[in-house]
Design a protein around this motif. Sequence first.
Motif, PDB file in Angstrom:
ATOM      1  N   HIS A 115      86.646 -16.240  42.354  1.00 62.14           N
ATOM      2  CA  HIS A 115      87.998 -16.791  42.189  1.00 62.14           C
ATOM      3  C   HIS A 115      88.969 -15.617  42.188  1.00 62.14           C
ATOM      4  CE1 HIS A 115      90.853 -19.709  39.916  1.00 62.14           C
ATOM      5  NE2 HIS A 115      91.547 -18.651  40.277  1.00 62.14           N
ATOM      6  N   SER A 116      89.716 -15.461  43.280  1.00 60.48           N
ATOM      7  CA  SER A 116      90.681 -14.376  43.418  1.00 60.48           C
ATOM      8  C   SER A 116      92.027 -14.841  42.882  1.00 60.48           C
ATOM      9  CB  SER A 116      90.793 -13.961  44.888  1.00 60.48           C
ATOM     10  OG  SER A 116      91.890 -13.103  45.080  1.00 60.48           O
ATOM     11  N   ASN A 117      92.627 -14.030  41.974  1.00 64.64           N
ATOM     12  CA  ASN A 117      93.823 -14.483  41.254  1.00 64.64           C
ATOM     13  C   ASN A 117      95.093 -13.736  41.644  1.00 64.64           C
ATOM     14  OD1 ASN A 117      94.730 -16.349  39.204  1.00 64.64           O
ATOM     15  ND2 ASN A 117      95.141 -14.587  37.890  1.00 64.64           N
ATOM     16  N   GLY A 118      95.079 -13.028  42.772  1.00 64.73           N
ATOM     17  CA  GLY A 118      96.279 -12.317  43.195  1.00 64.73           C
ATOM     18  C   GLY A 118      96.217 -11.938  44.659  1.00 64.73           C
ATOM     19  N   ILE A 119      97.364 -11.694  45.261  1.00 61.81           N
ATOM     20  CA  ILE A 119      97.432 -11.419  46.695  1.00 61.81           C
ATOM     21  C   ILE A 119      96.589 -10.202  47.057  1.00 61.81           C
ATOM     22  CG2 ILE A 119      98.970 -10.562  48.510  1.00 61.81           C
ATOM     23  CD1 ILE A 119     101.074 -12.524  47.511  1.00 61.81           C
ATOM     24  N   LYS A 120      96.660  -9.132  46.266  1.00 66.21           N
ATOM     25  CA  LYS A 120      95.884  -7.934  46.601  1.00 66.21           C
ATOM     26  C   LYS A 120      94.389  -8.234  46.604  1.00 66.21           C
ATOM     27  CE  LYS A 120      99.113  -4.279  45.230  1.00 66.21           C
ATOM     28  NZ  LYS A 120     100.276  -5.047  44.783  1.00 66.21           N
ATOM     29  N   THR A 121      93.915  -9.060  45.664  1.00 69.28           N
ATOM     30  CA  THR A 121      92.484  -9.380  45.657  1.00 69.28           C
ATOM     31  C   THR A 121      92.126 -10.376  46.754  1.00 69.28           C
ATOM     32  OG1 THR A 121      92.885 -10.952  43.839  1.00 69.28           O
ATOM     33  CG2 THR A 121      92.046  -8.770  43.260  1.00 69.28           C
ATOM     34  N   HIS A 122      93.087 -11.220  47.176  1.00 69.48           N
ATOM     35  CA  HIS A 122      92.809 -12.055  48.362  1.00 69.48           C
ATOM     36  C   HIS A 122      92.540 -11.141  49.567  1.00 69.48           C
ATOM     37  CE1 HIS A 122      94.427 -14.983  45.735  1.00 69.48           C
ATOM     38  NE2 HIS A 122      95.604 -15.176  46.274  1.00 69.48           N
ATOM     39  N   LEU A 123      93.401 -10.137  49.729  1.00 69.73           N
ATOM     40  CA  LEU A 123      93.259  -9.224  50.864  1.00 69.73           C
ATOM     41  C   LEU A 123      91.943  -8.455  50.793  1.00 69.73           C
ATOM     42  CD1 LEU A 123      96.915  -7.858  50.965  1.00 69.73           C
ATOM     43  CD2 LEU A 123      95.872  -9.414  52.619  1.00 69.73           C
ATOM     44  N   LEU A 124      91.556  -8.082  49.589  1.00 68.83           N
ATOM     45  CA  LEU A 124      90.317  -7.331  49.420  1.00 68.83           C
ATOM     46  C   LEU A 124      89.071  -8.200  49.618  1.00 68.83           C
ATOM     47  CD1 LEU A 124      91.430  -5.154  46.392  1.00 68.83           C
ATOM     48  CD2 LEU A 124      90.706  -4.275  48.621  1.00 68.83           C
ATOM     49  N   SER A 125      89.258  -9.513  49.750  1.00 68.87           N
ATOM     50  CA  SER A 125      88.124 -10.392  50.031  1.00 68.87           C
ATOM     51  C   SER A 125      87.375  -9.974  51.285  1.00 68.87           C
ATOM     52  CB  SER A 125      88.595 -11.843  50.211  1.00 68.87           C
ATOM     53  OG  SER A 125      89.129 -12.369  49.028  1.00 68.87           O
ATOM     54  N   ALA A 126      88.084  -9.303  52.183  1.00 66.41           N
ATOM     55  CA  ALA A 126      87.434  -8.863  53.426  1.00 66.41           C
ATOM     56  C   ALA A 126      86.214  -7.994  53.132  1.00 66.41           C
ATOM     57  CB  ALA A 126      88.440  -8.084  54.276  1.00 66.41           C
ATOM     58  N   ALA A 127      86.238  -7.281  51.999  1.00 65.04           N
ATOM     59  CA  ALA A 127      85.120  -6.397  51.664  1.00 65.04           C
ATOM     60  C   ALA A 127      83.849  -7.168  51.323  1.00 65.04           C
ATOM     61  CB  ALA A 127      85.501  -5.502  50.487  1.00 65.04           C
ATOM     62  N   THR A 128      83.980  -8.451  51.014  1.00 65.62           N
ATOM     63  CA  THR A 128      82.805  -9.252  50.633  1.00 65.62           C
ATOM     64  C   THR A 128      82.275 -10.089  51.782  1.00 65.62           C
ATOM     65  OG1 THR A 128      84.068 -11.182  49.877  1.00 65.62           O
ATOM     66  CG2 THR A 128      83.739  -9.383  48.291  1.00 65.62           C
ATOM     67  N   ALA A 129      82.807  -9.891  52.979  1.00 64.64           N
ATOM     68  CA  ALA A 129      82.344 -10.672  54.136  1.00 64.64           C
ATOM     69  C   ALA A 129      80.838 -10.506  54.313  1.00 64.64           C
ATOM     70  CB  ALA A 129      83.073 -10.211  55.401  1.00 64.64           C
ATOM     71  N   GLY A 130      80.175 -11.618  54.552  1.00 67.83           N
ATOM     72  CA  GLY A 130      78.730 -11.592  54.757  1.00 67.83           C
ATOM     73  C   GLY A 130      77.918 -11.823  53.493  1.00 67.83           C
TER      74      GLY A 130
END
Length: 408
Positions: A115-130
């Motif tokens: 559960h991402s709670n901010g824009i910066k952590t939404h953007l960092l979601s790319a690091a969890t791809a796969g």
Amino acid sequence: MRILFLNPVGILGGAERALLDLMACLKQQDATLSLHLLAGTAGPLLDEARALGVDARLLPLPEHLSSLGDSALRGRGPLEALRFARRLAPAPGLLADHGRALRRDVAGLAPDLVHSNGIKTHLLSAATAGLPVKRVWHIHDFLGERPLVRRALRALSPLASAAIANSRAVGDDAREVLFRVPVHVVYNGVDTKHFSPGPSEGTRLDRLAELPVAPEGTLRVGLVATYARWKGQDVFIEAAASLARLHPTLPVRFFLVGAPLYRTPGSQFSEGELRKLIAARGLSGRVGLVPFQSHPAAVYRALDVFVHASTRREPFGLTIAEALACGRPAIVSRASGAAEALTDGVDALMTQPGDVHALVDALRTLLEDAALRERLGTAARRTAASRFSRERYARELLALYRSLVPGG
């Protein structure tokens, strides 16, 4: 079910207070849930989460990334865009380093859902791809107004299993940006047992603002917000000046409660700026600055009138829900997300964003009518208990989590 919350900062802004309420109620509703938190900066969020039994850890976001944001580009010209581009230059390398650390920690925790709670952590979601995990983006802002963010999140949107919007207006905006991502509107919740009517200690505000104790019978009016420029502190001061000039016999004192909490430069008033504006309007001693209060229930109870004066549309406005839950008569900008659940003249008085004259009229109406203040405060409490409770908030989000993680 193992749930990992990602938050860009460790301070206690509105999104963070809502997150704490969510985690507290999730624990109450399902004791088998395993809750974890990674925050990008140190601060009280981590301590308060740990006190709830949450496994809360610091994953330091580099200072340059923490202070980087495109919110200051709203309505700005090419010179500001050029300055921002220069500041953006070191970001890719820093993002790559932080992304590797985030991926390592997420893989190690092996959550079922992030559960991402901010824009910066939404953007960092790319690091969890796969990684085999469901991702939920909690949207607390109008993405369509963020020139760079909206493009980046649109590109990354296939990673998101679902999005949560904290108001209908935010939900409509998010659907335009995120295309096929299912967007669920869930109003923020507050602890309506903690934020509740109680004894009012107005002199406490005087002391916090380092002002002499006001004479008996003085009414206290307050705006509670971070010092973000769009929160309307300048509008509030202008309204105080107009009211003092037009109705000099009204026994009233005004308070600005808050601080410049965030690190994004150019987007906030400084304390010095506000003090200069107060002095320039001849309001020294009549308008007080109260430092940020991490537990503001006593502040709301000390106010005779709560004011929300944001000058542009606001995604939700958690202070509104908190003040209403404390039974405070409120003046609320129509453009706030929380206002979607309110009725003008029934549980609050509404004004247009940035309209000083309308705010002055609403203030005079409330300050001169004790019966109206009582009636609005009673209705406000009733509305908050039915529409903004944290139990309702957690129940709706837990249902969403379970829809994404069968058997969770």
